[in-house]
Write a protein that holds these residues in place. Structure first.
Motif, PDB file in Angstrom:
ATOM      1  N   ASP A   1       0.358   1.080   9.375  1.00 50.44           N
ATOM      2  CA  ASP A   1       1.184   1.422   8.213  1.00 50.44           C
ATOM      3  C   ASP A   1       1.964   2.720   8.417  1.00 50.44           C
ATOM      4  O   ASP A   1       3.063   2.881   7.900  1.00 50.44           O
ATOM      5  CB  ASP A   1       0.317   1.528   6.953  1.00 50.44           C
ATOM      6  N   PHE A   2       1.386   3.674   9.159  1.00 53.42           N
ATOM      7  CA  PHE A   2       2.102   4.917   9.444  1.00 53.42           C
ATOM      8  C   PHE A   2       3.386   4.657  10.237  1.00 53.42           C
ATOM      9  O   PHE A   2       4.333   5.448  10.174  1.00 53.42           O
ATOM     10  CB  PHE A   2       1.208   5.880  10.229  1.00 53.42           C
ATOM     11  N   LEU A   3       3.407   3.537  10.966  1.00 54.97           N
ATOM     12  CA  LEU A   3       4.575   3.196  11.785  1.00 54.97           C
ATOM     13  C   LEU A   3       5.507   2.210  11.094  1.00 54.97           C
ATOM     14  O   LEU A   3       6.515   1.807  11.667  1.00 54.97           O
ATOM     15  CB  LEU A   3       4.114   2.607  13.128  1.00 54.97           C
ATOM     16  N   SER A   4       5.151   1.813   9.869  1.00 57.40           N
ATOM     17  CA  SER A   4       5.933   0.804   9.139  1.00 57.40           C
ATOM     18  C   SER A   4       6.657   1.420   7.958  1.00 57.40           C
ATOM     19  O   SER A   4       6.151   2.349   7.318  1.00 57.40           O
ATOM     20  CB  SER A   4       5.014  -0.320   8.646  1.00 57.40           C
ATOM     21  N   LEU A   9       0.844  -1.190   0.000  1.00 57.06           N
ATOM     22  CA  LEU A   9       0.000   0.000   0.000  1.00 57.06           C
ATOM     23  C   LEU A   9       0.884   1.246   0.000  1.00 57.06           C
ATOM     24  O   LEU A   9       1.761   1.395   0.852  1.00 57.06           O
ATOM     25  CB  LEU A   9      -0.909   0.003   1.236  1.00 57.06           C
ATOM     26  N   LEU A  10       0.658   2.130  -0.940  1.00 58.73           N
ATOM     27  CA  LEU A  10       1.460   3.354  -1.020  1.00 58.73           C
ATOM     28  C   LEU A  10       1.040   4.393   0.016  1.00 58.73           C
ATOM     29  O   LEU A  10       1.794   5.323   0.300  1.00 58.73           O
ATOM     30  CB  LEU A  10       1.369   3.949  -2.433  1.00 58.73           C
ATOM     31  N   GLY A  11      -0.160   4.240   0.573  1.00 66.72           N
ATOM     32  CA  GLY A  11      -0.600   5.106   1.658  1.00 66.72           C
ATOM     33  C   GLY A  11      -0.981   6.502   1.208  1.00 66.72           C
ATOM     34  O   GLY A  11      -1.167   6.775   0.016  1.00 66.72           O
ATOM     35  N   LEU A  12      -1.088   7.401   2.179  1.00 64.30           N
ATOM     36  CA  LEU A  12      -1.494   8.775   1.905  1.00 64.30           C
ATOM     37  C   LEU A  12      -0.318   9.696   1.624  1.00 64.30           C
ATOM     38  O   LEU A  12      -0.465  10.700   0.926  1.00 64.30           O
ATOM     39  CB  LEU A  12      -2.307   9.328   3.093  1.00 64.30           C
ATOM     40  N   THR A  13       0.861   9.377   2.172  1.00 62.86           N
ATOM     41  CA  THR A  13       2.031  10.235   1.974  1.00 62.86           C
ATOM     42  C   THR A  13       3.309   9.448   2.254  1.00 62.86           C
ATOM     43  O   THR A  13       3.284   8.452   2.994  1.00 62.86           O
ATOM     44  CB  THR A  13       1.976  11.475   2.893  1.00 62.86           C
ATOM     45  N   SER A  73       4.911  14.092   7.982  1.00 61.75           N
ATOM     46  CA  SER A  73       3.478  14.087   7.704  1.00 61.75           C
ATOM     47  C   SER A  73       2.834  12.800   8.199  1.00 61.75           C
ATOM     48  O   SER A  73       1.689  12.816   8.692  1.00 61.75           O
ATOM     49  CB  SER A  73       3.234  14.246   6.200  1.00 61.75           C
ATOM     50  N   GLN A  74       3.549  11.686   8.089  1.00 54.76           N
ATOM     51  CA  GLN A  74       3.011  10.411   8.552  1.00 54.76           C
ATOM     52  C   GLN A  74       2.770  10.427  10.053  1.00 54.76           C
ATOM     53  O   GLN A  74       1.762   9.904  10.540  1.00 54.76           O
ATOM     54  CB  GLN A  74       3.965   9.267   8.189  1.00 54.76           C
ATOM     55  N   PHE A  75       3.676  11.047  10.817  1.00 58.10           N
ATOM     56  CA  PHE A  75       3.497  11.124  12.270  1.00 58.10           C
ATOM     57  C   PHE A  75       2.277  11.984  12.603  1.00 58.10           C
ATOM     58  O   PHE A  75       1.475  11.630  13.467  1.00 58.10           O
ATOM     59  CB  PHE A  75       4.746  11.710  12.930  1.00 58.10           C
ATOM     60  N   VAL A 110      -1.293  10.634  14.446  1.00 62.15           N
ATOM     61  CA  VAL A 110      -1.948  11.234  15.612  1.00 62.15           C
ATOM     62  C   VAL A 110      -3.385  11.635  15.261  1.00 62.15           C
ATOM     63  O   VAL A 110      -4.322  11.383  16.026  1.00 62.15           O
ATOM     64  CB  VAL A 110      -1.157  12.456  16.125  1.00 62.15           C
ATOM     65  N   PHE A 111      -3.545  12.250  14.081  1.00 63.55           N
ATOM     66  CA  PHE A 111      -4.873  12.711  13.658  1.00 63.55           C
ATOM     67  C   PHE A 111      -5.847  11.544  13.539  1.00 63.55           C
ATOM     68  O   PHE A 111      -6.954  11.585  14.104  1.00 63.55           O
ATOM     69  CB  PHE A 111      -4.759  13.436  12.319  1.00 63.55           C
ATOM     70  N   PHE A 112      -5.460  10.485  12.820  1.00 66.89           N
ATOM     71  CA  PHE A 112      -6.372   9.362  12.612  1.00 66.89           C
ATOM     72  C   PHE A 112      -6.582   8.552  13.890  1.00 66.89           C
ATOM     73  O   PHE A 112      -7.652   7.953  14.065  1.00 66.89           O
ATOM     74  CB  PHE A 112      -5.858   8.462  11.485  1.00 66.89           C
ATOM     75  N   LEU A 113      -5.596   8.532  14.765  1.00 67.86           N
ATOM     76  CA  LEU A 113      -5.778   7.860  16.050  1.00 67.86           C
ATOM     77  C   LEU A 113      -6.849   8.575  16.870  1.00 67.86           C
ATOM     78  O   LEU A 113      -7.737   7.933  17.445  1.00 67.86           O
ATOM     79  CB  LEU A 113      -4.461   7.825  16.824  1.00 67.86           C
ATOM     80  N   VAL A 114      -6.779   9.907  16.909  1.00 65.83           N
ATOM     81  CA  VAL A 114      -7.773  10.696  17.631  1.00 65.83           C
ATOM     82  C   VAL A 114      -9.159  10.503  17.011  1.00 65.83           C
ATOM     83  O   VAL A 114     -10.156  10.301  17.713  1.00 65.83           O
ATOM     84  CB  VAL A 114      -7.384  12.194  17.643  1.00 65.83           C
TER      85      VAL A 114
END
Length: 318
Positions: free
Chosen positions: A83-86, A13-17, A22-24, A28-32
């Motif tokens: 994925d943000f952490l990978s 998955l290429l993800g959002l960015t 930006s991933q960090f 945080v944003f999606f976790l909240v």
């Protein structure tokens, strides 16, 4: 048949960015957002289940909607957070299949459920004297079961036709989850049949639900305009305002994503749109339905704060 290599290795998955900073921030944003979604919708389910004052068809459907929203968000966000952490965002072939089926299922259920809720408001405003007769608990259960079946069967058709394709162009999926348009872009076979399925099965669920909702509100508006007093019109409209806001936000983004020619897809831009209807909308739904809703406020106070308030506090909240 599927490409053996893809079936063994899955997709990336290429993800959002790709930007680490930006991933960090997005993590945080999606976790909240996810925490608010789960807590908000759980609170709605608990409140409606425990409060006898909310045991009505309208809140029965809102309870179903809250359950669907939690499942809808859970089909994508936990994997997105991981994925943000990978460094490499891998998903197995069968994991991708399960994610697609879940996401399309709960999205379809929400479409039909919103149409059913519009029908409930139509009966309440246009046929008030027959409301309890028409919207009996037996009818509500039948409608809810049909909503779930429509979403699950619709998703089954999409999943079967999508994963029967050979994926041999690339293993890199230009999205943050497994969705139909980016998967079709990876296939080296003719995807005409798949596009027909999207327009027929998906179109029937999405556009069919949307048209039923619009038709219901046309009759609702006509009935409201016939009410002689301004206070009466305002009261009637207030019972529909929350649902209308959810319908506009949800159907607007989902129609933009799926019901248009495949040639107009821009995967780089369109992968952001599902964030609105698949992640943000489920978070906003319990907020929208509880905002300025005196019945929900009174039920919340009675259930969670009754021991700290005088006996008449819940009544005063109304």
């Amino acid at each position: 048949m599927e490409d053996n290599t893809t079936q063994l290795t899955g997709f990336i998955l290429l993800g959002l960015t790709d930007n680490a900073q930006s991933q960090f921030i997005l993590f945080v944003f999606f976790l909240v957002v996810y925490v608010i979604t789960v807590l908000g919708n759980s609170l709605m389910v608990i409140t409606i289940s425990l409060s006898s004052a909310l045991h009505s068809p309208m809140y029965f459907f809102i309870c179903n909607l809250s359950i669907v929203d939690m499942c809808y968000t859970t089909s994508t966000v936990p994997k997105l957070l991981l994925d943000f952490l990978s460094d490499v965002k891998r998903i197995s072939f069968f994991g991708c299949l399960a994610q697609l089926y879940s996401f399309i299922s709960f999205g379809g259920i929400e479409c039909v459920l919103l149409a059913a809720m519009a029908g409930d408001r139509y009966v309440a405003i246009c046929m008030p004297l027959r409301y309890t007769e028409v919207m009996s608990w037996k009818m509500c259960m039948v409608v809810a079961i049909l909503c779930w079946m429509a979403g699950l069967l619709n998703s089954l058709a999409h999943t079967v036709f999508t994963f029967r394709l050979p994926f041999c162009k690339s293993r890199s999926l230009n999205h943050f989850f497994c969705d139909i348009p980016p998967l079709l872009a990876l296939s080296c076979a003719d995807t005409t049949v798949n596009e027909v399925v999207v327009y027929t099965a998906g179109g029937s669920v999405i556009l069919g639900s949307f048209l039923l909702t619009i038709m219901s509100y046309i009759f609702i508006v006509k009935a409201i305009l016939k009410i002689k007093t301004a206070s009466g019109r305002q009261k009637a409209f207030s019972t529909c305002a929350s649902h209308l806001a959810v319908v506009t936000l949800y159907f607007g983004t989902i129609v933009f994503t799926y019901i248009r020619p495949a040639s107009t897809y821009s995967l780089d831009h369109d992968r952001v749109v599902p964030v609105l209807y698949g992640i943000i909308t489920p978070m906003l739904n319990p907020i929208i339905y509880s905002f300025r809703n005196k019945e929900v406020h009174g039920a919340l106070i009675k259930i969670f704060f009754a021991q700290n308030y005088p006996p008449n506090s819940a009544k005063n909240a109304k």
